[in-house]
Design a protein around this motif. Structure first.
Motif, mmCIF file in Angstrom:
data_model
loop_
_atom_site.group_PDB
_atom_site.id
_atom_site.type_symbol
_atom_site.label_atom_id
_atom_site.label_comp_id
_atom_site.label_asym_id
_atom_site.label_seq_id
_atom_site.Cartn_x
_atom_site.Cartn_y
_atom_site.Cartn_z
ATOM 1 N N THR A 149 0.834 -1.197 0.000
ATOM 2 C CA THR A 149 0.000 0.000 0.000
ATOM 3 C C THR A 149 0.874 1.255 0.000
ATOM 4 O O THR A 149 0.567 2.235 -0.675
ATOM 5 N N GLY A 203 -10.085 6.178 -6.713
ATOM 6 C CA GLY A 203 -10.399 5.172 -5.711
ATOM 7 C C GLY A 203 -11.313 4.102 -6.285
ATOM 8 O O GLY A 203 -11.146 2.905 -6.033
ATOM 9 N N GLU A 204 -12.280 4.541 -7.101
ATOM 10 C CA GLU A 204 -13.193 3.593 -7.735
ATOM 11 C C GLU A 204 -12.421 2.671 -8.682
ATOM 12 O O GLU A 204 -12.638 1.464 -8.721
ATOM 13 N N ALA A 205 -11.467 3.284 -9.440
ATOM 14 C CA ALA A 205 -10.672 2.481 -10.372
ATOM 15 C C ALA A 205 -9.811 1.468 -9.615
ATOM 16 O O ALA A 205 -9.678 0.316 -10.041
ATOM 17 N N LEU A 206 -9.237 1.889 -8.492
ATOM 18 C CA LEU A 206 -8.429 0.955 -7.688
ATOM 19 C C LEU A 206 -9.302 -0.193 -7.198
ATOM 20 O O LEU A 206 -8.900 -1.351 -7.257
ATOM 21 N N ALA A 207 -10.512 0.139 -6.728
ATOM 22 C CA ALA A 207 -11.418 -0.896 -6.241
ATOM 23 C C ALA A 207 -11.801 -1.838 -7.373
ATOM 24 O O ALA A 207 -11.852 -3.061 -7.198
ATOM 25 N N ALA A 208 -12.051 -1.274 -8.576
ATOM 26 C CA ALA A 208 -12.445 -2.105 -9.715
ATOM 27 C C ALA A 208 -11.334 -3.072 -10.091
ATOM 28 O O ALA A 208 -11.591 -4.164 -10.590
ATOM 29 N N ARG A 209 -10.085 -2.677 -9.867
ATOM 30 C CA ARG A 209 -8.966 -3.556 -10.191
ATOM 31 C C ARG A 209 -8.619 -4.464 -9.021
ATOM 32 O O ARG A 209 -7.571 -5.117 -9.014
ATOM 33 N N GLY A 210 -9.467 -4.485 -8.005
ATOM 34 C CA GLY A 210 -9.284 -5.426 -6.907
ATOM 35 C C GLY A 210 -8.199 -5.010 -5.935
ATOM 36 O O GLY A 210 -7.697 -5.833 -5.172
ATOM 37 N N LEU A 211 -7.801 -3.707 -5.938
ATOM 38 C CA LEU A 211 -6.697 -3.290 -5.084
ATOM 39 C C LEU A 211 -7.148 -2.930 -3.677
ATOM 40 O O LEU A 211 -6.333 -2.680 -2.810
ATOM 41 N N GLY A 212 -8.466 -2.907 -3.442
ATOM 42 C CA GLY A 212 -8.942 -2.665 -2.081
ATOM 43 C C GLY A 212 -9.337 -3.964 -1.390
ATOM 44 O O GLY A 212 -9.767 -3.954 -0.247
ATOM 45 N N ASP A 213 -9.220 -5.093 -2.127
ATOM 46 C CA ASP A 213 -9.682 -6.369 -1.567
ATOM 47 C C ASP A 213 -8.648 -6.968 -0.599
ATOM 48 O O ASP A 213 -7.469 -6.802 -0.798
ATOM 49 N N ASN B 57 -19.516 -5.635 -11.039
ATOM 50 C CA ASN B 57 -18.268 -6.087 -10.399
ATOM 51 C C ASN B 57 -18.166 -5.639 -8.942
ATOM 52 O O ASN B 57 -17.085 -5.629 -8.368
ATOM 53 N N LEU B 59 -18.599 -2.735 -7.557
ATOM 54 C CA LEU B 59 -18.235 -1.349 -7.234
ATOM 55 C C LEU B 59 -19.389 -0.677 -6.530
ATOM 56 O O LEU B 59 -19.203 0.185 -5.674
ATOM 57 N N PHE B 89 -13.346 2.332 -17.526
ATOM 58 C CA PHE B 89 -14.077 3.562 -17.257
ATOM 59 C C PHE B 89 -14.080 4.493 -18.471
ATOM 60 O O PHE B 89 -13.320 4.303 -19.415
ATOM 61 N N ARG B 111 -2.110 -9.366 -8.584
ATOM 62 C CA ARG B 111 -2.895 -10.352 -7.844
ATOM 63 C C ARG B 111 -2.747 -11.757 -8.419
ATOM 64 O O ARG B 111 -3.347 -12.686 -7.930
ATOM 65 N N ARG C 34 -19.509 0.172 -0.164
ATOM 66 C CA ARG C 34 -18.363 -0.697 -0.420
ATOM 67 C C ARG C 34 -17.217 -0.265 0.493
ATOM 68 O O ARG C 34 -17.176 0.863 0.974
ATOM 69 N N ALA C 38 -9.731 1.414 -0.819
ATOM 70 C CA ALA C 38 -9.136 1.898 -2.070
ATOM 71 C C ALA C 38 -9.309 3.409 -2.203
ATOM 72 O O ALA C 38 -8.379 4.117 -2.608
ATOM 73 N N THR C 39 -10.482 3.908 -1.830
ATOM 74 C CA THR C 39 -10.721 5.345 -1.922
ATOM 75 C C THR C 39 -9.835 6.114 -0.948
ATOM 76 O O THR C 39 -9.351 7.200 -1.272
ATOM 77 N N ALA C 42 -6.485 6.448 -2.453
ATOM 78 C CA ALA C 42 -6.529 7.428 -3.543
ATOM 79 C C ALA C 42 -6.594 8.851 -2.996
ATOM 80 O O ALA C 42 -5.920 9.754 -3.502
#
Lengths: 213, 237, 221
Positions: A149, A203-213, B57, B59, B89, B111, C34, C38-39, C42
């Protein structure tokens, strides 16, 4: 007053490599961790060593090290210029207030630390220094901050600077188009709001790429 | 296979400081099973079509009902769903988070538990596949808008997702790049859910959903769907 | 206020009610949020970049003030106020770390460890603390009526700079330049008028940001 303001140029962003100057000297080959420790030792010595002769000797030693790093003299002088001016002003002031010994000690001490730091910065790639920083911060994972991170945040920040500079330019043009370029509010409110909006979509893009999981 | 069963999305209105927040519906219950290779979603700005895409997905999470992708619930298996569903996006600038192209693709590959060398190799291969082979080390901010969108697509596809969701991927592009991206999407093996304002692209899909005022108002044949949407817009005017 | 699920937690089944399409007067289901991890990353990284941009942009000329001010401290305090104590001070720490590592993100496009040797080092070191304190105080003040918000933000920023930035900055400067206490305070006081102005700007800009994104004031992890 406003005319002078207009002549200011937007500073160029010199890219992720920053102030590094490539080379193959012993200082370039030394690890970033060792160099940081060396810099800390210099800083400590400047604090501990008393008297003008010790201060001058330290400055001489650091100057020799700088010379052995094969740095371009013009670049070094340019990055030293602000501290040389400060050291000159402070030196004169201290000479007048407390005499030559203290003046030399304070002025030489300032230049020594800044010169040593310039040498470390110029002989170490920023990404290597940041990697070393990441390793040094690895214990933070125990308080919920994984090293990945940290690395991601650094990269994301470096990526965001040119984008936000471009946004600042757009905001300035928009304000100018409406005759508001002298209003800090018309410049800063949209810049700040867009910064938050940008962070949100990132932040949304990071989450979409699974980086918040 | 994407299944929505009574999937509903609500949100806080977010008005007032400290006061009671109200809840409003931004997507009324949607029930459908999407098995077609190419599904298009069309609708006016703010109609809820982006929300529908984001449900797929995880989001956006459903406030009621369920969304599953290949049997995985987005609410309980979010991480697994995101491994199967890639998301592209509208604005690639916000999607690309690393300083250079090869690093950005490398981030997507993180990942997959590869070694650094394998990751680098696969990232460069993905760039070459999209004609960006010579752009690997170039700072992302120095790429053109079309190249950025291509890079975003390359990053998403590098992990080989089973489903690709695209939220207006061509809206910011010029005509040339638009057709490049369209051609690329049409050639993919993956199931693609495409949110778009491009009615020609929608008409070429296998199935079309029309979203209006937070409801799915049409679901079926693409030509009929596009016609429904044109009628709707005429009425609104 | 409806209870939002905690970060990373799968929401409890109890919060999910079956819905009738024509619910009429029935309560709407509660939104499911959610994970914000991640946010948060960012926001921290983007605001670190924002501070860098503030420091890099040409200084703003202010009427009735001889010295043009740079916006670096504005960026620092805005990060604290907008993001809250934890994320705000992390954003400023990230900015400092990246600058110390050699990227040219400090004022006038400088960077590198050289700032460690400069007399102004104390001000830099105090930034994350001041941002954190301002963020903490604004969080306490969020239940105030909306029209008092700018005043509260200004007060929080003033507390940060008067209690932390200036004392720490002046101490380090005095020590590095071999000055006595009074000399150092006199030298440091020249920054105060610009500082007051920047804190006013933070209050105005942060209030506008909170109007655009009310949840930043409500949820402050």
């Amino acid at each position: 007053m406003s005319r002078r303001q207009d002549r200011h140029q937007r500073p160029a962003w010199s890219g992720p490599l920053g102030l590094y100057a490539s080379g193959t000297t012993w200082l370039h080959r030394l690890g970033p961790g060792a160099k940081s420790v060396g810099l800390a030792v210099v800083g400590l010595l400047v604090l501990v060593v008393r008297g003008p002769w010790g201060a001058v000797l330290l400055l001489a030693a650091v100057t020799v090290a700088a010379a052995s790093a094969g740095l371009r003299r013009r670049n070094v002088l340019r990055s030293l210029l602000p501290i040389l001016v400060t050291a000159g002003v402070v030196g004169l002031y201290q000479w007048w207030q407390r005499g030559p010994a203290i003046a030399v000690e304070v002025a030489a001490g300032l230049v020594t630390v800044v010169l040593a730091a310039c040498v470390v910065t110029a002989t170490t790639r920023s990404d290597h220094l940041l990697d070393a920083l990441g390793r040094a911060l690895a214990p933070l994972r125990h308080v919920g901050l994984p090293p990945r991170t940290v690395a991601l945040s650094v990269a994301l920040m470096i990526r965001s600077v040119p984008a936000l500079l471009a946004t600042a330019g757009q905001v300035r043009d928009a304000a100018r188009a409406r005759g508001l370029e002298r209003s800090p509010r018309a410049l800063l409110v949209p810049a700040a709001v867009r910064t938050v909006a940008r962070a949100r979509s990132t932040g949304e893009a990071l989450a979409a790429r699974g980086l918040g999981d | 296979m994407i299944e929505l069963a009574g999937a509903t999305v609500t949100a806080y209105t977010g008005t007032g400081h400290g006061g009671q927040q109200e809840i409003l519906t931004i997507l009324h219950p949607v029930t459908c099973t999407l098995v077609e290779q190419r599904v298009a979603v069309i609708g006016a700005n703010g109609s809820g079509k982006s929300t529908l895409a984001r449900l797929v997905n995880g989001l956006v999470l459903p406030s009621a009902g369920t969304v599953t992708v290949n049997g995985l619930d987005t609410l309980t298996h979010g991480a697994a769903v995101r491994r199967q569903v890639g998301f592209v996006f509208t604005d690639p600038d916000a999607q690309l988070v690393m300083p250079t192209a090869v690093e950005d693709i490398g981030l997507s590959l993180h990942r997959l538990d590869l070694s650094a060398a394998e990751r680098d190799e696969r990232a460069r291969a993905a760039l070459a596949r999209f004609g960006l082979g010579d752009r690997a080390e170039v700072p992302v901010h120095a790429l053109s808008g079309g190249q950025k969108q291509l890079l975003a697509l390359a990053g998403v596809l590098a992990t080989e997702p089973a489903v690709l969701v695209c939220d207006e991927p061509t809206t910011l592009l010029d005509l040339r790049w638009r057709s490049t991206v369209d051609t690329l999407l049409e050639g993919l093996d993956q199931q693609v859910l495409l949110v778009t304002h491009d009615l020609e692209a929608a008409a070429r899909a296998d199935r079309v959903l029309v979203v209006d005022e937070a409801r799915v108002v049409f679901d079926g044949d693409p030509r009929q769907g596009v016609a429904t949407y044109r009628d709707l817009m005429a009425v609104h005017r | 206020m409806p209870v939002a699920p905690e970060n990373d937690a799968v929401p409890a089944a109890a919060s999910r009610v079956p819905v009738d399409p024509d619910a009429g007067g029935r309560a709407l289901p509660v939104p499911v949020l959610r994970s914000s991890a991640a946010t948060d990353v960012a926001l921290i990284a983007t605001f670190a970049a924002f501070v860098a941009v503030c420091a890099l942009l040409p200084s703003i000329a202010v009427p009735n003030l001889a010295v043009p001010i740079t916006l670096q401290t504005f960026g620092v305090m805005l990060a604290g106020v907008v993001l809250g104590p934890r994320r705000g001070s992390l954003a400023v720490l990230l900015y400092l770390a990246v600058g110390l590592a050699g990227l040219p993100v400090f004022a006038q496009g400088t960077g590198g460890l050289a700032v460690l040797g400069k007399p102004s080092l104390g001000y830099l070191l105090a930034f994350p603390l001041a941002a954190g304190l301002a963020g903490l105080l604004v969080g306490r003040a969020r239940s105030l009526p909306t029209r008092w918000l700018p005043v509260a933000i200004f007060g929080a920023c003033a507390a940060g700079s008067l209690l932390l930035t200036h004392p720490i900055g002046i101490s380090v400067m005095g020590a590095r330049l071999g000055m006595g206490v009074q000399e150092a305070i006199a030298a440091g006081a020249t920054f105060l008028p610009g500082d007051v102005l920047k804190n006013v700007l933070v209050a105005v800009v942060a209030t506008a940001v909170f109007r655009a994104f009310p949840d930043l004031l409500q949820r402050r992890p």
